[in-house]
Design a protein around this motif. Structure first.
Motif, PDB file in Angstrom:
ATOM      1  N   ASN A 182      14.613  22.349  85.322  1.00 31.85           N
ATOM      2  CA  ASN A 182      14.996  23.829  85.828  1.00 31.85           C
ATOM      3  C   ASN A 182      14.026  23.769  87.294  1.00 31.85           C
ATOM      4  OD1 ASN A 182      16.561  24.532  83.926  1.00 31.85           O
ATOM      5  ND2 ASN A 182      14.738  25.265  82.565  1.00 31.85           N
ATOM      6  N   GLU A 183      12.786  23.041  86.985  1.00 30.92           N
ATOM      7  CA  GLU A 183      11.906  23.309  88.267  1.00 30.92           C
ATOM      8  C   GLU A 183      12.470  22.500  89.529  1.00 30.92           C
ATOM      9  OE1 GLU A 183       8.295  21.689  87.280  1.00 30.92           O
ATOM     10  OE2 GLU A 183       7.834  23.281  85.834  1.00 30.92           O
ATOM     11  N   GLY A 184      13.108  21.397  89.494  1.00 30.59           N
ATOM     12  CA  GLY A 184      13.673  20.565  90.528  1.00 30.59           C
ATOM     13  C   GLY A 184      15.188  20.826  91.033  1.00 30.59           C
ATOM     14  N   TYR A 185      15.859  21.564  90.030  1.00 36.78           N
ATOM     15  CA  TYR A 185      17.222  21.796  90.386  1.00 36.78           C
ATOM     16  C   TYR A 185      17.527  22.318  91.840  1.00 36.78           C
ATOM     17  CZ  TYR A 185      22.136  22.204  90.114  1.00 36.78           C
ATOM     18  OH  TYR A 185      23.661  22.653  90.530  1.00 36.78           O
ATOM     19  N   GLU A 186      16.758  23.420  92.018  1.00 35.52           N
ATOM     20  CA  GLU A 186      16.984  24.191  93.232  1.00 35.52           C
ATOM     21  C   GLU A 186      17.009  23.150  94.329  1.00 35.52           C
ATOM     22  OE1 GLU A 186      15.491  27.934  95.797  1.00 35.52           O
ATOM     23  OE2 GLU A 186      14.815  27.977  93.783  1.00 35.52           O
ATOM     24  N   ASP A 187      15.849  22.452  94.550  1.00 31.84           N
ATOM     25  CA  ASP A 187      15.687  21.334  95.519  1.00 31.84           C
ATOM     26  C   ASP A 187      16.666  20.632  95.631  1.00 31.84           C
ATOM     27  OD1 ASP A 187      13.477  22.725  96.623  1.00 31.84           O
ATOM     28  OD2 ASP A 187      12.097  21.336  95.632  1.00 31.84           O
ATOM     29  N   PHE A 188      17.314  20.188  94.536  1.00 29.85           N
ATOM     30  CA  PHE A 188      18.450  18.940  94.263  1.00 29.85           C
ATOM     31  C   PHE A 188      19.930  19.672  94.868  1.00 29.85           C
ATOM     32  CE2 PHE A 188      22.289  17.983  91.871  1.00 29.85           C
ATOM     33  CZ  PHE A 188      22.445  16.558  92.182  1.00 29.85           C
ATOM     34  N   ALA A 189      20.042  20.852  94.535  1.00 24.70           N
ATOM     35  CA  ALA A 189      21.266  21.471  95.012  1.00 24.70           C
ATOM     36  C   ALA A 189      21.029  21.610  96.503  1.00 24.70           C
ATOM     37  CB  ALA A 189      21.438  22.948  94.329  1.00 24.70           C
ATOM     38  N   LYS A 190      20.006  21.924  97.163  1.00 20.00           N
ATOM     39  CA  LYS A 190      19.973  22.245  98.653  1.00 20.00           C
ATOM     40  C   LYS A 190      20.184  21.018  99.407  1.00 20.00           C
ATOM     41  CE  LYS A 190      17.049  24.959 101.772  1.00 20.00           C
ATOM     42  NZ  LYS A 190      16.060  25.749 102.129  1.00 20.00           N
TER      43      LYS A 190
END
Length: 448
Positions: free
Chosen positions: A341-349
Protein backbone atom coordinates in the motif's frame (compact mmCIF):
# COMPACT_ATOMS: atom_id res chain seq x y z
CA UNK A 1 -3.74 -27.29 -28.30
CA UNK A 2 -6.25 -24.45 -28.17
CA UNK A 3 -5.63 -20.93 -26.77
CA UNK A 4 -8.33 -18.31 -26.37
CA UNK A 5 -8.53 -14.88 -24.81
CA UNK A 6 -11.58 -13.61 -22.97
CA UNK A 7 -11.51 -9.86 -22.37
CA UNK A 8 -13.05 -8.81 -19.08
CA UNK A 9 -12.58 -5.11 -19.84
CA UNK A 10 -10.04 -2.86 -21.54
CA UNK A 11 -7.41 -3.62 -18.89
CA UNK A 12 -8.01 -7.23 -17.87
CA UNK A 13 -8.41 -10.54 -19.66
CA UNK A 14 -8.32 -14.30 -19.12
CA UNK A 15 -6.26 -16.57 -21.35
CA UNK A 16 -7.41 -20.20 -21.53
CA UNK A 17 -5.03 -22.92 -22.67
CA UNK A 18 -6.47 -26.36 -23.49
CA UNK A 19 -4.07 -29.28 -23.92
CA UNK A 20 -5.26 -32.68 -25.16
CA UNK A 21 -3.32 -35.98 -24.80
CA UNK A 22 -2.35 -35.88 -28.47
CA UNK A 23 -0.60 -32.52 -27.82
CA UNK A 24 1.80 -33.90 -25.23
CA UNK A 25 2.04 -37.69 -25.67
CA UNK A 26 4.79 -37.66 -28.30
CA UNK A 27 6.95 -35.18 -26.34
CA UNK A 28 6.53 -37.05 -23.07
CA UNK A 29 7.34 -40.41 -24.70
CA UNK A 30 10.47 -38.95 -26.29
CA UNK A 31 11.65 -37.52 -22.95
CA UNK A 32 11.04 -40.87 -21.24
CA UNK A 33 13.05 -42.72 -23.91
CA UNK A 34 15.90 -40.18 -23.69
CA UNK A 35 16.06 -40.58 -19.92
CA UNK A 36 15.99 -44.36 -20.24
CA UNK A 37 19.16 -44.18 -22.37
CA UNK A 38 20.96 -42.05 -19.78
CA UNK A 39 19.62 -43.56 -16.54
CA UNK A 40 21.82 -45.47 -14.13
CA UNK A 41 19.61 -47.80 -12.08
CA UNK A 42 20.75 -50.84 -10.05
CA UNK A 43 19.85 -54.06 -11.82
CA UNK A 44 20.10 -52.57 -15.31
CA UNK A 45 23.04 -51.88 -17.58
CA UNK A 46 23.48 -48.22 -18.44
CA UNK A 47 21.45 -47.38 -21.51
CA UNK A 48 19.40 -50.55 -21.22
CA UNK A 49 16.75 -49.38 -18.71
CA UNK A 50 13.29 -50.12 -20.20
CA UNK A 51 11.27 -46.99 -21.02
CA UNK A 52 8.32 -48.56 -19.20
CA UNK A 53 10.37 -48.70 -16.01
CA UNK A 54 11.28 -44.99 -16.31
CA UNK A 55 7.64 -44.17 -16.99
CA UNK A 56 6.54 -46.08 -13.92
CA UNK A 57 9.12 -44.42 -11.66
CA UNK A 58 9.28 -40.87 -13.07
CA UNK A 59 6.45 -40.61 -15.59
CA UNK A 60 4.28 -38.24 -13.60
CA UNK A 61 7.09 -35.75 -12.88
CA UNK A 62 8.16 -35.88 -16.53
CA UNK A 63 4.57 -35.22 -17.61
CA UNK A 64 4.27 -32.25 -15.22
CA UNK A 65 7.54 -30.79 -16.49
CA UNK A 66 6.56 -31.17 -20.15
CA UNK A 67 3.13 -29.62 -19.57
CA UNK A 68 4.75 -26.65 -17.82
CA UNK A 69 7.16 -26.18 -20.75
CA UNK A 70 4.30 -26.34 -23.24
CA UNK A 71 2.30 -23.81 -21.23
CA UNK A 72 5.19 -21.37 -21.04
CA UNK A 73 5.97 -21.64 -24.76
CA UNK A 74 2.29 -21.46 -25.74
CA UNK A 75 1.65 -18.32 -23.66
CA UNK A 76 4.75 -16.51 -24.90
CA UNK A 77 4.06 -17.39 -28.53
CA UNK A 78 0.40 -16.41 -28.28
CA UNK A 79 1.17 -13.02 -26.73
CA UNK A 80 3.92 -12.34 -29.27
CA UNK A 81 2.02 -13.48 -32.37
CA UNK A 82 -1.14 -11.63 -31.39
CA UNK A 83 0.77 -8.52 -30.24
CA UNK A 84 -0.91 -8.58 -26.83
CA UNK A 85 0.81 -5.92 -24.70
CA UNK A 86 0.68 -6.96 -21.08
CA UNK A 87 1.88 -5.53 -17.76
CA UNK A 88 3.70 -7.90 -15.42
CA UNK A 89 3.37 -11.58 -16.28
CA UNK A 90 0.35 -13.90 -16.63
CA UNK A 91 -0.88 -15.21 -13.28
CA UNK A 92 -2.31 -18.74 -13.02
CA UNK A 93 -5.93 -18.62 -11.99
CA UNK A 94 -6.54 -21.06 -9.20
CA UNK A 95 -9.55 -23.38 -9.51
CA UNK A 96 -9.98 -25.86 -6.66
CA UNK A 97 -12.77 -27.66 -8.55
CA UNK A 98 -10.35 -28.98 -11.17
CA UNK A 99 -8.36 -32.08 -10.32
CA UNK A 100 -6.02 -33.77 -12.79
CA UNK A 101 -5.11 -37.45 -12.61
CA UNK A 102 -1.77 -37.01 -14.42
CA UNK A 103 -2.18 -40.50 -15.86
CA UNK A 104 -1.25 -39.64 -19.49
CA UNK A 105 -4.93 -39.52 -20.56
CA UNK A 106 -5.85 -36.16 -19.03
CA UNK A 107 -7.14 -33.26 -21.09
CA UNK A 108 -5.84 -30.16 -19.33
CA UNK A 109 -7.32 -26.69 -19.20
CA UNK A 110 -5.47 -23.83 -17.55
CA UNK A 111 -6.53 -20.22 -17.08
CA UNK A 112 -4.29 -17.19 -16.66
CA UNK A 113 -5.12 -13.66 -15.63
CA UNK A 114 -3.36 -10.92 -17.57
CA UNK A 115 -3.19 -7.18 -17.13
CA UNK A 116 -3.41 -5.33 -20.44
CA UNK A 117 -1.33 -2.25 -21.18
CA UNK A 118 -3.58 0.78 -21.69
CA UNK A 119 -3.65 2.82 -24.86
CA UNK A 120 -1.31 5.81 -24.44
CA UNK A 121 -1.37 9.12 -26.28
CA UNK A 122 1.58 11.45 -25.76
CA UNK A 123 1.28 14.89 -27.33
CA UNK A 124 4.25 17.22 -26.85
CA UNK A 125 4.57 20.61 -28.55
CA UNK A 126 6.31 23.97 -28.14
CA UNK A 127 3.44 24.93 -25.85
CA UNK A 128 5.05 22.67 -23.22
CA UNK A 129 7.62 24.78 -21.38
CA UNK A 130 10.51 23.71 -19.14
CA UNK A 131 13.33 25.58 -17.42
CA UNK A 132 16.93 24.47 -17.94
CA UNK A 133 19.39 25.82 -15.38
CA UNK A 134 23.01 26.66 -16.16
CA UNK A 135 24.56 26.13 -12.75
CA UNK A 136 27.59 28.28 -11.96
CA UNK A 137 30.18 27.71 -9.26
CA UNK A 138 29.69 30.10 -6.33
CA UNK A 139 32.77 31.29 -4.44
CA UNK A 140 32.24 29.05 -1.42
CA UNK A 141 31.81 25.85 -3.48
CA UNK A 142 34.82 26.69 -5.67
CA UNK A 143 36.99 27.47 -2.66
CA UNK A 144 36.00 24.21 -0.97
CA UNK A 145 36.85 22.14 -4.06
CA UNK A 146 40.21 23.86 -4.51
CA UNK A 147 41.01 23.30 -0.84
CA UNK A 148 40.18 19.59 -1.08
CA UNK A 149 42.36 19.14 -4.17
CA UNK A 150 45.29 20.98 -2.59
CA UNK A 151 44.97 18.84 0.53
CA UNK A 152 44.82 15.61 -1.45
CA UNK A 153 48.22 16.53 -2.94
CA UNK A 154 49.52 18.10 0.26
CA UNK A 155 51.92 16.87 2.94
CA UNK A 156 51.44 15.78 6.56
CA UNK A 157 52.93 17.92 9.34
CA UNK A 158 52.88 17.70 13.13
CA UNK A 159 52.08 21.08 14.68
CA UNK A 160 52.46 21.59 18.40
CA UNK A 161 48.87 22.74 18.95
CA UNK A 162 45.70 21.33 17.35
CA UNK A 163 43.49 23.46 15.08
CA UNK A 164 39.97 23.03 13.68
CA UNK A 165 40.70 20.59 10.84
CA UNK A 166 43.53 18.61 12.40
CA UNK A 167 43.62 14.92 13.32
CA UNK A 168 44.39 13.86 16.88
CA UNK A 169 46.27 10.59 17.12
CA UNK A 170 45.27 9.51 20.62
CA UNK A 171 44.78 6.70 23.09
CA UNK A 172 41.13 6.22 24.05
CA UNK A 173 40.39 4.43 27.32
CA UNK A 174 36.84 3.57 28.38
CA UNK A 175 35.82 5.07 31.73
CA UNK A 176 33.62 3.73 34.51
CA UNK A 177 30.70 5.71 35.92
CA UNK A 178 32.97 7.15 38.64
CA UNK A 179 35.41 8.54 36.06
CA UNK A 180 38.14 5.94 36.58
CA UNK A 181 39.56 3.86 33.71
CA UNK A 182 37.34 0.79 33.30
CA UNK A 183 39.45 -2.32 33.83
CA UNK A 184 38.83 -4.70 30.95
CA UNK A 185 37.08 -1.96 28.95
CA UNK A 186 37.94 -0.69 25.50
CA UNK A 187 41.45 0.71 25.17
CA UNK A 188 42.40 1.61 21.64
CA UNK A 189 44.69 4.04 19.86
CA UNK A 190 43.05 5.76 16.91
CA UNK A 191 42.72 8.98 14.92
CA UNK A 192 40.10 11.58 15.86
CA UNK A 193 39.28 13.75 12.84
CA UNK A 194 38.14 17.13 14.10
CA UNK A 195 36.26 17.85 10.87
CA UNK A 196 33.97 14.91 11.74
CA UNK A 197 33.07 16.30 15.17
CA UNK A 198 29.58 17.80 14.76
CA UNK A 199 29.06 19.21 18.26
CA UNK A 200 30.67 22.67 18.36
CA UNK A 201 31.04 22.68 22.15
CA UNK A 202 32.89 19.37 22.06
CA UNK A 203 35.01 20.49 19.11
CA UNK A 204 36.15 23.58 21.04
CA UNK A 205 37.62 21.31 23.74
CA UNK A 206 39.67 19.48 21.07
CA UNK A 207 41.22 22.66 19.66
CA UNK A 208 44.43 23.94 21.23
CA UNK A 209 45.55 20.53 22.50
CA UNK A 210 49.20 19.46 22.65
CA UNK A 211 50.96 16.10 22.82
CA UNK A 212 50.31 14.29 26.16
CA UNK A 213 47.23 16.42 26.97
CA UNK A 214 44.43 14.41 28.62
CA UNK A 215 40.67 15.05 28.55
CA UNK A 216 37.35 13.22 28.73
CA UNK A 217 35.22 12.77 25.61
CA UNK A 218 31.60 11.73 25.02
CA UNK A 219 31.87 10.05 21.61
CA UNK A 220 28.13 9.83 20.95
CA UNK A 221 27.76 13.57 21.53
CA UNK A 222 30.92 14.42 19.59
CA UNK A 223 29.90 12.48 16.48
CA UNK A 224 26.11 12.85 16.74
CA UNK A 225 25.62 9.12 17.40
CA UNK A 226 27.30 8.14 14.13
CA UNK A 227 28.04 4.46 14.78
CA UNK A 228 30.11 4.16 11.60
CA UNK A 229 32.65 6.79 12.72
CA UNK A 230 32.70 5.52 16.34
CA UNK A 231 33.15 1.89 15.23
CA UNK A 232 36.17 2.78 13.07
CA UNK A 233 37.68 4.97 15.79
CA UNK A 234 37.44 2.24 18.46
CA UNK A 235 37.88 -0.76 16.11
CA UNK A 236 34.56 -2.31 17.19
CA UNK A 237 31.39 -3.37 15.33
CA UNK A 238 28.80 -0.77 14.37
CA UNK A 239 26.25 -2.61 16.51
CA UNK A 240 28.53 -2.29 19.57
CA UNK A 241 29.21 1.35 18.71
CA UNK A 242 25.48 2.07 18.56
CA UNK A 243 25.03 0.73 22.10
CA UNK A 244 28.16 2.44 23.45
CA UNK A 245 27.28 4.87 26.29
CA UNK A 246 30.65 5.23 28.05
CA UNK A 247 32.77 8.34 28.23
CA UNK A 248 36.41 7.94 27.15
CA UNK A 249 39.67 9.30 28.45
CA UNK A 250 41.64 10.73 25.54
CA UNK A 251 45.43 11.01 25.75
CA UNK A 252 46.92 12.91 22.81
CA UNK A 253 49.89 11.10 21.28
CA UNK A 254 50.37 13.39 18.31
CA UNK A 255 48.73 16.21 16.34
CA UNK A 256 48.58 15.60 12.57
CA UNK A 257 47.82 18.27 10.00
CA UNK A 258 47.44 17.86 6.26
CA UNK A 259 48.92 21.00 4.73
CA UNK A 260 47.63 22.22 1.38
CA UNK A 261 49.95 21.80 -1.60
CA UNK A 262 51.64 24.94 -2.88
CA UNK A 263 50.22 26.44 -6.06
CA UNK A 264 53.35 25.94 -8.14
CA UNK A 265 54.21 24.45 -11.53
CA UNK A 266 55.04 21.05 -10.06
CA UNK A 267 51.54 20.89 -8.54
CA UNK A 268 49.84 22.04 -11.78
CA UNK A 269 51.77 19.51 -13.88
CA UNK A 270 50.98 16.69 -11.46
CA UNK A 271 47.22 17.30 -11.81
CA UNK A 272 46.74 18.40 -15.42
CA UNK A 273 49.86 17.26 -17.25
CA UNK A 274 53.01 19.13 -18.11
CA UNK A 275 52.47 22.73 -19.21
CA UNK A 276 48.66 22.55 -19.46
CA UNK A 277 48.25 25.05 -16.60
CA UNK A 278 50.93 27.60 -15.79
CA UNK A 279 49.41 29.92 -13.18
CA UNK A 280 46.82 30.19 -10.42
CA UNK A 281 44.25 31.81 -12.71
CA UNK A 282 44.49 28.90 -15.14
CA UNK A 283 44.23 26.43 -12.26
CA UNK A 284 41.07 28.13 -10.94
CA UNK A 285 39.58 28.18 -14.45
CA UNK A 286 40.21 24.44 -14.86
CA UNK A 287 38.65 23.57 -11.50
CA UNK A 288 35.68 25.82 -12.29
CA UNK A 289 35.19 24.01 -15.59
CA UNK A 290 35.41 20.63 -13.84
CA UNK A 291 32.86 21.33 -11.10
CA UNK A 292 30.46 23.13 -13.45
CA UNK A 293 30.58 20.01 -15.62
CA UNK A 294 29.43 18.06 -12.56
CA UNK A 295 26.74 20.67 -11.89
CA UNK A 296 25.46 20.22 -15.44
CA UNK A 297 24.58 16.64 -14.61
CA UNK A 298 22.60 17.87 -11.58
CA UNK A 299 20.83 20.46 -13.74
CA UNK A 300 20.04 17.84 -16.39
CA UNK A 301 18.59 15.56 -13.71
CA UNK A 302 16.34 18.36 -12.48
CA UNK A 303 15.14 19.12 -16.01
CA UNK A 304 14.47 15.41 -16.59
CA UNK A 305 12.60 15.15 -13.31
CA UNK A 306 10.47 18.16 -14.27
CA UNK A 307 9.61 16.46 -17.58
CA UNK A 308 8.87 13.19 -15.81
CA UNK A 309 6.57 14.91 -13.31
CA UNK A 310 4.71 16.96 -15.92
CA UNK A 311 4.08 14.06 -18.31
CA UNK A 312 3.13 11.49 -15.68
CA UNK A 313 0.68 14.03 -14.26
CA UNK A 314 -0.78 15.14 -17.59
CA UNK A 315 -0.85 11.95 -19.70
CA UNK A 316 -4.05 10.25 -18.64
CA UNK A 317 -4.18 6.47 -18.48
CA UNK A 318 -5.78 3.79 -16.36
CA UNK A 319 -3.84 0.79 -15.08
CA UNK A 320 -5.14 -2.67 -14.11
CA UNK A 321 -4.40 -1.82 -10.48
CA UNK A 322 -6.06 -4.84 -8.89
CA UNK A 323 -4.16 -7.22 -11.16
CA UNK A 324 -0.85 -5.39 -10.62
CA UNK A 325 -1.23 -5.50 -6.85
CA UNK A 326 -1.94 -9.23 -7.06
CA UNK A 327 1.06 -9.71 -9.39
CA UNK A 328 3.39 -7.79 -7.06
CA UNK A 329 2.32 -9.96 -4.14
CA UNK A 330 2.73 -13.16 -6.18
CA UNK A 331 6.25 -12.27 -7.32
CA UNK A 332 7.46 -10.83 -3.99
CA UNK A 333 6.62 -13.36 -1.29
CA UNK A 334 8.00 -11.20 1.54
CA UNK A 335 6.04 -8.11 0.49
CA UNK A 336 3.55 -7.19 3.21
CA UNK A 337 0.18 -5.56 2.54
CA UNK A 338 1.42 -2.46 4.35
CA UNK A 339 4.53 -2.23 2.15
CA UNK A 340 2.40 -2.78 -0.95
CA UNK A 341 0.00 0.00 0.00
CA UNK A 342 2.83 2.39 0.82
CA UNK A 343 4.81 1.70 -2.35
CA UNK A 344 2.15 1.08 -4.96
CA UNK A 345 1.63 4.73 -5.92
CA UNK A 346 5.33 5.17 -6.77
CA UNK A 347 5.35 1.83 -8.62
CA UNK A 348 2.32 2.87 -10.68
CA UNK A 349 3.85 6.26 -11.49
CA UNK A 350 7.09 4.67 -12.68
CA UNK A 351 5.11 2.18 -14.75
CA UNK A 352 3.17 5.04 -16.34
CA UNK A 353 6.49 6.69 -17.23
CA UNK A 354 7.74 3.46 -18.82
CA UNK A 355 4.60 3.34 -20.99
CA UNK A 356 5.09 7.00 -21.94
CA UNK A 357 8.75 6.34 -22.79
CA UNK A 358 7.88 3.34 -24.94
CA UNK A 359 5.21 5.31 -26.79
CA UNK A 360 7.61 8.17 -27.56
CA UNK A 361 10.27 5.70 -28.74
CA UNK A 362 7.77 3.84 -30.95
CA UNK A 363 6.14 6.95 -32.44
CA UNK A 364 9.47 8.58 -33.26
CA UNK A 365 11.47 5.50 -34.35
CA UNK A 366 14.12 6.10 -31.69
CA UNK A 367 16.94 3.51 -31.69
CA UNK A 368 19.40 2.65 -28.92
CA UNK A 369 22.75 1.40 -30.22
CA UNK A 370 25.50 -0.42 -28.35
CA UNK A 371 28.13 2.21 -29.08
CA UNK A 372 25.88 4.76 -27.37
CA UNK A 373 25.56 2.51 -24.33
CA UNK A 374 29.35 2.02 -24.27
CA UNK A 375 30.07 5.75 -24.59
CA UNK A 376 27.66 6.56 -21.75
CA UNK A 377 29.16 3.91 -19.47
CA UNK A 378 32.64 5.23 -20.26
CA UNK A 379 31.56 8.77 -19.46
CA UNK A 380 30.01 7.72 -16.14
CA UNK A 381 33.16 5.83 -15.09
CA UNK A 382 35.37 8.79 -16.07
CA UNK A 383 33.23 11.07 -13.89
CA UNK A 384 33.66 8.68 -10.93
CA UNK A 385 37.43 8.66 -11.33
CA UNK A 386 37.48 12.48 -11.54
CA UNK A 387 35.98 12.59 -8.04
CA UNK A 388 39.30 11.25 -6.75
CA UNK A 389 41.63 13.08 -9.11
CA UNK A 390 41.18 15.81 -11.74
CA UNK A 391 43.88 14.14 -13.85
CA UNK A 392 42.16 12.22 -16.68
CA UNK A 393 42.60 8.43 -16.85
CA UNK A 394 44.38 7.18 -20.01
CA UNK A 395 41.80 6.37 -22.68
CA UNK A 396 42.92 2.78 -23.26
CA UNK A 397 42.69 2.04 -19.53
CA UNK A 398 39.26 3.68 -19.27
CA UNK A 399 38.08 1.66 -22.29
CA UNK A 400 39.17 -1.57 -20.60
CA UNK A 401 37.38 -0.61 -17.37
CA UNK A 402 34.22 0.12 -19.39
CA UNK A 403 34.36 -3.23 -21.22
CA UNK A 404 34.67 -5.09 -17.92
CA UNK A 405 31.93 -2.98 -16.34
CA UNK A 406 29.42 -3.76 -19.11
CA UNK A 407 30.07 -7.50 -18.90
CA UNK A 408 27.96 -7.42 -15.72
CA UNK A 409 24.36 -7.84 -16.87
CA UNK A 410 22.94 -5.51 -14.22
CA UNK A 411 25.39 -2.75 -15.17
CA UNK A 412 24.61 -3.14 -18.87
CA UNK A 413 20.84 -3.04 -18.25
CA UNK A 414 21.15 0.03 -16.03
CA UNK A 415 23.19 1.97 -18.60
CA UNK A 416 20.84 0.83 -21.39
CA UNK A 417 17.88 2.23 -19.45
CA UNK A 418 19.82 5.43 -18.83
CA UNK A 419 20.53 5.87 -22.56
CA UNK A 420 16.90 5.06 -23.36
CA UNK A 421 15.68 7.69 -20.89
CA UNK A 422 18.22 10.23 -22.16
CA UNK A 423 17.06 9.76 -25.76
CA UNK A 424 13.46 10.27 -24.71
CA UNK A 425 14.34 13.41 -22.75
CA UNK A 426 16.37 14.75 -25.69
CA UNK A 427 13.38 14.20 -27.95
CA UNK A 428 11.14 16.09 -25.54
CA UNK A 429 13.69 18.93 -25.41
CA UNK A 430 13.74 19.10 -29.22
CA UNK A 431 9.97 19.56 -29.34
CA UNK A 432 9.11 21.53 -26.18
CA UNK A 433 10.17 25.09 -25.33
CA UNK A 434 13.27 25.16 -23.11
CA UNK A 435 13.93 28.40 -21.21
CA UNK A 436 17.52 28.71 -19.97
CA UNK A 437 18.50 30.47 -16.75
CA UNK A 438 21.84 30.92 -14.97
CA UNK A 439 21.93 30.19 -11.24
CA UNK A 440 24.64 29.88 -8.58
CA UNK A 441 25.17 26.37 -7.23
CA UNK A 442 24.29 27.30 -3.63
CA UNK A 443 20.96 28.75 -4.85
CA UNK A 444 20.33 25.74 -7.07
CA UNK A 445 20.80 23.40 -4.10
CA UNK A 446 18.15 25.32 -2.16
CA UNK A 447 15.61 24.46 -4.89
CA UNK A 448 16.00 20.71 -4.41
Amino acid sequence: MNITQEKINDLNAIIKVSIAPEDYTEKVDKTIKDQAKKATIPGFRKGMVPAAHIKKMYGRSILVEEINKMLSDALNNYLSENKVEILGQPLPKMDDTKEFKWDFTDAFEFEYEIGLAPAVEVNISDADQFKAYQVKADEETLASRIKNIRKSYGKMTNPEVSAEEDVLYAELAELSADGSVFEGGINHTGSIRLDQVTDEAVKSTLIGLKKDDVLQLDLQKAFNNNENIIAKLLDITEEAAKEMKSTFQVTVKNVNRLEEADLNQEFFDKIFGEGVVTDEAGFTAKITEEIEGMFKQDADRKLQNDMYTKLTDEVKMELPDEFLRKWLKATNEKLTDEELNEGYEDFAKNLKWTLIENKIIKDNNIEIKYDEVFATAKERLAAQFRMYSPAPMPDDQLTQYTTTFLQEKDNANRIFEEVKALKVFNHIKSVATINEEEIAYNKFIEMN
